[in-house]
Design a protein around this motif. Structure first.
Motif, PDB file in Angstrom:
ATOM      1  N   ALA A   1      -4.382   1.917  -3.631  1.00  0.00           N
ATOM      2  CA  ALA A   1      -3.840   2.404  -2.363  1.00  0.00           C
ATOM      3  C   ALA A   1      -4.944   2.556  -1.328  1.00  0.00           C
ATOM      4  O   ALA A   1      -4.730   2.332  -0.133  1.00  0.00           O
ATOM      5  CB  ALA A   1      -3.126   3.741  -2.586  1.00  0.00           C
ATOM      6  N   ARG A   2      -6.164   2.903  -1.785  1.00  0.00           N
ATOM      7  CA  ARG A   2      -7.309   3.066  -0.880  1.00  0.00           C
ATOM      8  C   ARG A   2      -8.070   1.760  -0.671  1.00  0.00           C
ATOM      9  O   ARG A   2      -9.033   1.720   0.085  1.00  0.00           O
ATOM     10  CB  ARG A   2      -8.261   4.119  -1.436  1.00  0.00           C
TER      11      ARG A   2
ATOM     12  N   SER B   1      -9.744   0.184  -3.114  1.00  0.00           N
ATOM     13  CA  SER B   1     -10.945   0.153  -3.952  1.00  0.00           C
ATOM     14  C   SER B   1     -10.582   0.060  -5.436  1.00  0.00           C
ATOM     15  O   SER B   1     -11.303   0.566  -6.296  1.00  0.00           O
ATOM     16  CB  SER B   1     -11.792   1.409  -3.717  1.00  0.00           C
TER      17      SER B   1
ATOM     18  N   PHE C   1      -4.153   5.080  -7.125  1.00  0.00           N
ATOM     19  CA  PHE C   1      -4.894   5.700  -6.025  1.00  0.00           C
ATOM     20  C   PHE C   1      -6.000   4.767  -5.536  1.00  0.00           C
ATOM     21  O   PHE C   1      -6.219   4.611  -4.334  1.00  0.00           O
ATOM     22  CB  PHE C   1      -5.487   7.026  -6.510  1.00  0.00           C
TER      23      PHE C   1
ATOM     24  N   TRP D   1       0.994   4.334  -2.793  1.00  0.00           N
ATOM     25  CA  TRP D   1       0.905   5.774  -2.570  1.00  0.00           C
ATOM     26  C   TRP D   1       2.076   6.494  -3.215  1.00  0.00           C
ATOM     27  O   TRP D   1       1.919   7.582  -3.791  1.00  0.00           O
ATOM     28  CB  TRP D   1       0.843   6.090  -1.073  1.00  0.00           C
TER      29      TRP D   1
ATOM     30  N   VAL E   1       0.836  -1.199   0.000  1.00  0.00           N
ATOM     31  CA  VAL E   1       0.000   0.000   0.000  1.00  0.00           C
ATOM     32  C   VAL E   1       0.875   1.255   0.000  1.00  0.00           C
ATOM     33  O   VAL E   1       0.585   2.241  -0.701  1.00  0.00           O
ATOM     34  CB  VAL E   1      -0.944   0.002   1.215  1.00  0.00           C
TER      35      VAL E   1
END
Length: 286
Positions: A146-147, A149, A143, A88, A84
């Motif tokens: 990283a979230r 989703s 992104f 980012w 993760v």
């Protein structure tokens, strides 16, 4: 005399405008923080291609499945310890790489003088816009992962193709897009065979770099061209699931006679492009 004076003033103004654009691009490229993160975009691109190649070879050998494309690579990377955090970092690296390409499209290249002809310079700037869009899409995908989703790019490609195929205008757009993608793939192959990629690098290059670049660009070009072919075939057969991006192209290749060997070779070629991306991170003209 007044006409001559006005013409001279316009000429000076054009040169001044070109100079200010060049200096603006130069100031952006010479910013050490911006340049480091932009070059990190090449590193992240290399990592993604290494994982894509690994997934392709793994599928060929009958191992666990997965999507052999950038979203599959990011999903695999994000699932690992520390993945993760890397995602980012990738968001910012891809974003700044996209901004650098966008600046190149608007101001021209700081490291390369304007091309001798208007057509050549226009081609260079259009290519910069296209690369900016690709890197921004990578940043958006990173992104999402990283979230937690993130979504499959092959599923998104199939869904978009299905919607466009519902009307004639959409079908025409898909055929045009497929043709453009084939052209982009062909350009990669040409760039690899002709070694024109060496013009993008600073300093001297050894045999290893030249071989990595040639093999990498040719393999990447063939893979990209295959995506375009599948898009056109999807329209012709009214089967949107055929247009599944790089993942679909590689898996279609694996389903052919001697598909295992072909898929392994394709995977190794994509890995080679990933290795060459690390060379660009160090030597690419900024």
């Amino acid at each position: 005399m007044s006409g001559l004076s006005a013409g001279t003033d316009r000429s000076r103004g054009q040169r001044a405008g070109a100079g200010s654009s060049s200096s603006a691009a130069g100031r952006m490229a010479q910013n050490s923080v911006f340049e480091r993160f932009a070059r990190a975009g090449f590193v992240m691109t290399g990592i993604v291609h290494l994982i894509i190649g690994y997934i392709a070879i793994r599928i060929a050998l009958g191992g666990p499945g997965g999507n052999a494309d950038h979203s599959g690579a990011m999903a695999e990377l994000a699932s690992k310890p520390g993945g993760v955090i890397i995602m980012w970092i990738g968001v910012f690296a891809f974003l700044l790489m996209g901004l650098w390409r966008l600046a190149e499209a608007v101001f021209g290249s700081a490291s390369k003088p304007d091309a001798g002809s208007t057509k050549s310079e226009a081609f260079r700037r259009v290519k910069a816009v296209a690369l900016a869009v690709i890197y921004f899409s990578f940043a958006l995908s990173a992104f999402g992962f990283a979230r937690g989703s993130g979504k499959s790019s092959s599923a998104q490609s199939t869904g978009m193709t299905g919607r466009l195929m519902q009307n004639t205008a959409g079908k025409v757009a898909l055929v045009v897009a497929g043709s453009i993608i084939i052209g982009v793939g062909g350009y990669h192959v040409y760039k690899g065979i002709s070694r024109k990629f060496l013009k993008d690098l600073e300093g001297s290059t050894g045999d290893l770099v030249r071989r990595l670049g040639m093999a990498g660009y040719i393999a990447k070009g063939l893979a990209v061209a295959a995506i375009g072919v599948l898009v056109i075939l999807a329209v012709g057969h009214a089967q949107p699931d055929k247009a599944a991006g790089l993942d679909g192209a590689l898996k279609t290749l694996g389903a052919q006679p001697y598909g295992v060997i072909l898929l392994i070779v394709a995977g190794l070629g994509i890995i080679t492009y990933g290795l060459y991306s690390f060379v660009m991170a160090r030597q690419a003209k900024m």
